[in-house]
Design an enzyme around this catalytic site. Structure first.
Site, short mmCIF file in Angstrom:
data_model
loop_
_atom_site.label_atom_id
_atom_site.label_comp_id
_atom_site.label_asym_id
_atom_site.label_seq_id
_atom_site.Cartn_x
_atom_site.Cartn_y
_atom_site.Cartn_z
CG ASP A 179 45.85 44.77 64.68
OD1 ASP A 179 44.66 44.86 65.06
OD2 ASP A 179 46.20 44.05 63.72
CB ILE A 180 48.98 40.42 64.28
CG1 ILE A 180 50.13 39.48 63.96
CG2 ILE A 180 47.76 40.13 63.41
CD1 ILE A 180 49.86 38.04 64.34
CG HIS A 183 40.75 48.43 66.36
ND1 HIS A 183 41.54 47.62 65.58
CD2 HIS A 183 39.56 47.79 66.48
CE1 HIS A 183 40.87 46.53 65.24
NE2 HIS A 183 39.67 46.61 65.77
CG ASN A 238 35.01 46.86 63.92
OD1 ASN A 238 34.46 47.87 63.48
ND2 ASN A 238 36.22 46.49 63.54
CG HIS A 245 39.11 43.95 69.63
ND1 HIS A 245 38.25 42.87 69.57
CD2 HIS A 245 39.25 44.40 68.36
CE1 HIS A 245 37.88 42.67 68.32
NE2 HIS A 245 38.47 43.59 67.55
#
Ligand code: 5GP
Length: 121
Positions: free
Chosen positions: A34-35, A107, A92, A105
């Site tokens: 993750d950025i 996480h 989400n 996606h």
């Protein structure tokens, strides 16, 4: 359900138009850091297909992609050596969840004691 946006940021990462710090890739999934990490380890796993969210994916993805994607999530967590200390997975879906990117996606969070699951409202 919202139509899939072919130009969402993760579609562009899948097409190689935007770089990512890749962790794992196979025929069904791509995993990358993750950025804006929310834990010492924060990796995103995305399916290789145009699915907006968990609802879209579980209703419409073919069986081999569904199986391959979830297998990839477990493998990535294991490869990151999180199986024993533990980790959290989260996906989400929709506005109430604050989903920002309209490509499914999952996480993976880990690398420390993560504490309670949600901050109480
Ligand atoms: P969401 O809120 O949709 O569940 O999570 C979206 C996640 O994507 C956020 O944690 C955010 O930091 C991450 N993200 C957004 N844009 C990029 C990007 O260009 N590259 C990477 N690696 N992560 C991104």
């Amino acid at each position: 359900m919202t139509a899939y946006d072919q130009n969402n940021i993760f579609a562009r990462i899948l097409r190689g138009e935007i770089p990512c710090k890749k962790v794992y890739e196979d025929d069904h999934a791509l995993a990358f850091h993750d950025i804006n990490p929310q834990a010492p380890i924060h990796v995103l796993v995305i399916p290789k297909g145009p699915y907006v969210s968990m609802a879209d994916f579980t209703a419409n993805a073919p069986d081999d992609l569904t199986l391959g994607f979830f297998r990839a999530v477990g493998k990535v967590a294991a490869d990151l050596e999180l199986t024993e200390p533990g980790y959290r997975i989260l996906a989400n879906h929709g506005p109430d969840s604050h989903q920002e990117v309209p490509h499914l996606h999952i996480h993976i969070f880990g690398g420390k004691r993560l504490g309670p699951m949600l901050v109480r409202a």
